[in-house]
Every structure is written in structure tokens, then in C-alpha cells.
Design a protein around this motif. Structure first.
Motif, short mmCIF file in Angstrom:
data_model
loop_
_atom_site.label_atom_id
_atom_site.label_comp_id
_atom_site.label_asym_id
_atom_site.label_seq_id
_atom_site.Cartn_x
_atom_site.Cartn_y
_atom_site.Cartn_z
N ARG A 190 68.46 -22.11 -12.46
CA ARG A 190 67.14 -22.02 -13.10
C ARG A 190 66.51 -20.65 -12.83
O ARG A 190 65.86 -20.08 -13.71
CB ARG A 190 66.24 -23.15 -12.61
N GLU A 191 66.70 -20.12 -11.62
CA GLU A 191 66.10 -18.83 -11.29
C GLU A 191 66.86 -17.67 -11.94
O GLU A 191 66.25 -16.67 -12.31
CB GLU A 191 66.01 -18.68 -9.78
N GLU A 192 68.17 -17.80 -12.10
CA GLU A 192 68.94 -16.78 -12.80
C GLU A 192 68.54 -16.73 -14.27
O GLU A 192 68.36 -15.64 -14.84
CB GLU A 192 70.44 -17.07 -12.66
N VAL A 193 68.39 -17.89 -14.90
CA VAL A 193 67.95 -17.94 -16.29
C VAL A 193 66.56 -17.30 -16.42
O VAL A 193 66.30 -16.54 -17.37
CB VAL A 193 67.92 -19.40 -16.80
N ALA A 194 65.68 -17.58 -15.48
CA ALA A 194 64.33 -17.01 -15.52
C ALA A 194 64.34 -15.51 -15.31
O ALA A 194 63.46 -14.80 -15.82
CB ALA A 194 63.46 -17.69 -14.47
N ARG A 195 65.31 -15.01 -14.58
CA ARG A 195 65.40 -13.57 -14.33
C ARG A 195 66.01 -12.83 -15.52
O ARG A 195 65.48 -11.81 -15.98
CB ARG A 195 66.24 -13.31 -13.07
N VAL A 196 67.11 -13.36 -16.06
CA VAL A 196 67.82 -12.68 -17.14
C VAL A 196 67.10 -12.87 -18.47
O VAL A 196 66.92 -11.93 -19.24
CB VAL A 196 69.27 -13.20 -17.22
N ARG A 197 66.70 -14.09 -18.78
CA ARG A 197 65.95 -14.45 -19.98
C ARG A 197 66.75 -14.25 -21.28
O ARG A 197 67.66 -13.45 -21.33
CB ARG A 197 64.62 -13.69 -20.07
N ARG A 198 66.37 -15.02 -22.26
CA ARG A 198 66.95 -14.87 -23.60
C ARG A 198 66.24 -13.71 -24.30
O ARG A 198 65.04 -13.49 -24.09
CB ARG A 198 66.80 -16.17 -24.37
N ALA A 199 66.97 -13.00 -25.16
CA ALA A 199 66.41 -11.82 -25.81
C ALA A 199 65.11 -12.13 -26.55
O ALA A 199 64.16 -11.34 -26.52
CB ALA A 199 67.44 -11.22 -26.77
N ALA A 200 65.04 -13.28 -27.20
CA ALA A 200 63.85 -13.63 -27.98
C ALA A 200 62.62 -13.80 -27.10
O ALA A 200 61.49 -13.71 -27.57
CB ALA A 200 64.10 -14.90 -28.77
N PHE A 201 62.84 -14.07 -25.80
CA PHE A 201 61.73 -14.32 -24.89
C PHE A 201 61.68 -13.27 -23.78
O PHE A 201 61.09 -13.51 -22.72
CB PHE A 201 61.86 -15.71 -24.27
N ARG A 202 62.27 -12.11 -24.03
CA ARG A 202 62.41 -11.09 -23.00
C ARG A 202 61.09 -10.67 -22.40
O ARG A 202 61.00 -10.32 -21.22
CB ARG A 202 63.14 -9.87 -23.60
N GLU A 203 60.01 -10.70 -23.18
CA GLU A 203 58.70 -10.25 -22.70
C GLU A 203 57.92 -11.35 -22.00
O GLU A 203 56.83 -11.08 -21.48
CB GLU A 203 57.88 -9.69 -23.86
N GLN A 204 58.45 -12.55 -21.97
CA GLN A 204 57.74 -13.67 -21.35
C GLN A 204 58.13 -13.83 -19.89
O GLN A 204 59.23 -13.50 -19.49
CB GLN A 204 58.02 -14.97 -22.11
N VAL A 205 57.19 -14.36 -19.12
CA VAL A 205 57.48 -14.73 -17.73
C VAL A 205 57.90 -16.20 -17.72
O VAL A 205 57.13 -17.08 -18.11
CB VAL A 205 56.24 -14.53 -16.84
N TYR A 206 59.13 -16.45 -17.30
CA TYR A 206 59.65 -17.82 -17.27
C TYR A 206 59.05 -18.60 -16.10
O TYR A 206 58.76 -18.04 -15.04
CB TYR A 206 61.17 -17.81 -17.11
N TRP A 207 58.91 -19.89 -16.32
CA TRP A 207 58.47 -20.80 -15.26
C TRP A 207 59.49 -20.80 -14.12
O TRP A 207 59.15 -20.59 -12.97
CB TRP A 207 58.30 -22.19 -15.86
N GLY A 208 60.74 -21.13 -14.42
CA GLY A 208 61.84 -21.01 -13.46
C GLY A 208 61.76 -21.91 -12.24
O GLY A 208 62.35 -21.60 -11.20
N ARG A 209 61.06 -23.04 -12.35
CA ARG A 209 60.91 -23.99 -11.24
C ARG A 209 61.17 -25.40 -11.76
O ARG A 209 61.32 -25.61 -12.97
CB ARG A 209 59.49 -23.90 -10.67
N PRO A 210 61.20 -26.40 -10.88
CA PRO A 210 61.27 -27.78 -11.38
C PRO A 210 60.06 -28.08 -12.26
O PRO A 210 58.97 -27.54 -12.05
CB PRO A 210 61.24 -28.62 -10.10
N VAL A 211 60.25 -28.97 -13.22
CA VAL A 211 59.21 -29.27 -14.21
C VAL A 211 58.67 -30.68 -13.95
O VAL A 211 59.43 -31.65 -13.95
CB VAL A 211 59.77 -29.17 -15.64
N PRO A 212 57.36 -30.81 -13.75
CA PRO A 212 56.78 -32.14 -13.54
C PRO A 212 56.64 -32.91 -14.84
O PRO A 212 56.83 -32.36 -15.93
CB PRO A 212 55.41 -31.82 -12.94
#
Length: 261
Positions: free
Chosen positions: A49-71
Motif C-alpha cells: 500500500r505504501e509503495e503504491v502511494a509513493r509511485v502512484r498511477r500517472a493519472a493521479f501523479r499530482e495527488q497525495v495518496y492515502w496509503g493507509r488502512p481504510v476504515p
């Protein structure tokens, strides 16, 4: 990200490796939801989850990912609970809210809105103003898994969060809608342990399967409805159509005593 430091509240520090003890002690849903977001019990899921949040998809490159468990998401007095599988890597793992920001969520929230259980048909971010009416959305696994496939051990590590969530919802809970076979296998043991005896052998999953579970504690019966998952594999092929999903959600609302459209 998500790591507690010395001096932080003990409620935040404990769930890093022991979700079972921490979830059981949560006095309410707000506390439980906060505790969920700090869980680091599954090393493989944390790394992913943290690797995905760090690398990010190109379409969302400018966004800050949550990257944590989701309630879970929805009111504490919900009569209906919708149980999925796990956050999507670039959906809820990005936005921090269940089924928000991906095509599966587009289908689910459009149907919830159509039948009167959601305030709007689209879900794009945690602050988009979306509200759920009498309904809460959750999952048996709270971290995005590689290839959308959590292991049985990861599912079991996460079970305590779902168990406590259902326990806290119990006074008003009438219906559980389970999306897909993984969720079905995960939620039935939790319901059984929570005091709604599940028949043996356990009923097989299928779209439209309806179980009525009497409460061993003398409370209300619980209705459990099976529904094909709102994955693109199902919705793009027509295995699950908008009409099928809406019909099932209307039935859930009827069983819960909620007026639907």
C-alpha cells in the motif's frame, strides 16, 4: 506514514501489531475507525500500500495518496452494511474512503443513489459531500492487497476490525449485503461468532442468496444477502447489471425497514 512515535496515545500505538486486542477495546465507531488507520499487522500489505502511494498511477501523479488502512464509511446507526473485499490500490488506497475513486465504486454509489441510500451518484474523494442513508460500507481486509488477493492469514489478521464494527452496529443492524465470494467466506464466521448462528455446512455464495440468521441473544434476526461483486470483470461482462444491483439494494432496504425509491 501511519507509524506511531514515542509519546503518542496508547490507542494509536497498540494496533500496529495487535489489531485483535485493540479493536475489541474500541468503545465506539469513531474510535474504531481511527484505530484502523494505524494498523501495520501485515508486513506484505503495508509494503504494497505504501509503495503504491509513493509511485502512484500517472493519472493521479499530482495527488497525495492515502496509503493507509481504510476504515468503514457510513452512519453509526446504519441498518444495512455492505461488505466488499479490500481497498483498490488506486481507489480507496488513494482517496481513503471505501469504494471511492474507482470504477467499482462508480457502479456501487450510482446504484445506492438510485434507490435512495446515498446523497449523490458519484464518489471521488473523502470531502466530496457524499452521505449514506441508513447504510455503511466496509470490508474484511482494510489494506489494498497485491493483485486484489489478500492471503487467508491477512484476512484473519484483519477479522477483528470487522467483528468489532459489526458488534458496534448490532443494535440497529438488520441486513448485511455481501459483495462477492471472498467477502461471503470472510463475513459468515464473523457473524457466527457475534451471535448469529450460521448453518453447517455454510451456505454457498451466489447472487440473490438470502440467509435469515436468528440472533442467539434473543435480538432481531439478521438478513444476509449475496451479491456479485461490483468489479469491472462482472459489470463489464453483464454478469452484474445496474438493474440487478438496484433490485438487490431495494430488497435490502425493504428488509431493513428503509423506504427506497
Amino acid at each position: 506514514m501511519g507509524v506511531a512515535t514515542e509519546g503518542e496515545d496508547e490507542r494509536v500505538h497498540r494496533p500496529l501489531l495487535d489489531p485483535a486486542a485493540t479493536a475489541a477495546a474500541a468503545p465506539d465507531l469513531d474510535t474504531l475507525d481511527e484505530l484502523v488507520t494505524h494498523c501495520r499487522a501485515c508486513p506484505r500489505l503495508v509494503r504494497w500500500r505504501e509503495e503504491v502511494a509513493r509511485v502512484r498511477r500517472a493519472a493521479f501523479r499530482e495527488q497525495v495518496y492515502w496509503g493507509r488502512p481504510v476504515p468503514g464509511f457510513g452512519p453509526a446507526d446504519a441498518r444495512i452494511v455492505v461488505v466488499g473485499l479490500a481497498p483498490a490500490a488506486h481507489g480507496a488506497n488513494r482517496t481513503g474512503r471505501m469504494f471511492t475513486g474507482d470504477r467499482s465504486g462508480d457502479v456501487l454509489y450510482a446504484a445506492l443513489h438510485e434507490v435512495g441510500l446515498a446523497s449523490q451518484p458519484v464518489a471521488v474523494s473523502r470531502d466530496d459531500g457524499l452521505e449514506l442513508f441508513g447504510t455503511r460500507i466496509t470490508a474484511p481486509v482494510r489494506c489494498a492487497p497485491p493483485e486484489n488477493r489478500p492471503t487467508p492469514g491477512e484476512r484473519d489478521n484483519c477479522r477483528a476490525w470487522l467483528a468489532r464494527e459489526l458488534e458496534l452496529l448490532r443494535p440497529n443492524l438488520r441486513v448485511v449485503v455481501v459483495l462477492g465470494g471472498f467477502g461471503w467466506q470472510a463475513v459468515l464466521p464473523v457473524l457466527h461468532a457475534a451471535g448469529w448462528p450460521v448453518p453447517t455446512p455454510r451456505p454457498r455464495f451466489g447472487h440473490g442468496v438470502h440467509l435469515t440468521l436468528p440472533s442467539a441473544a434473543g435480538g432481531r434476526d439478521l438478513h444476509v444477502l449475496g451479491c456479485y461483486h461490483v468489479s469491472q470483470q462482472n459489470t463489464f461482462t453483464g454478469r452484474l447489471t445496474p438493474a440487478m444491483l438496484q433490485d438487490l439494494l431495494r430488497e435490502a432496504a425493504r428488509l431493513a425497514g428503509i423506504e427506497a425509491r
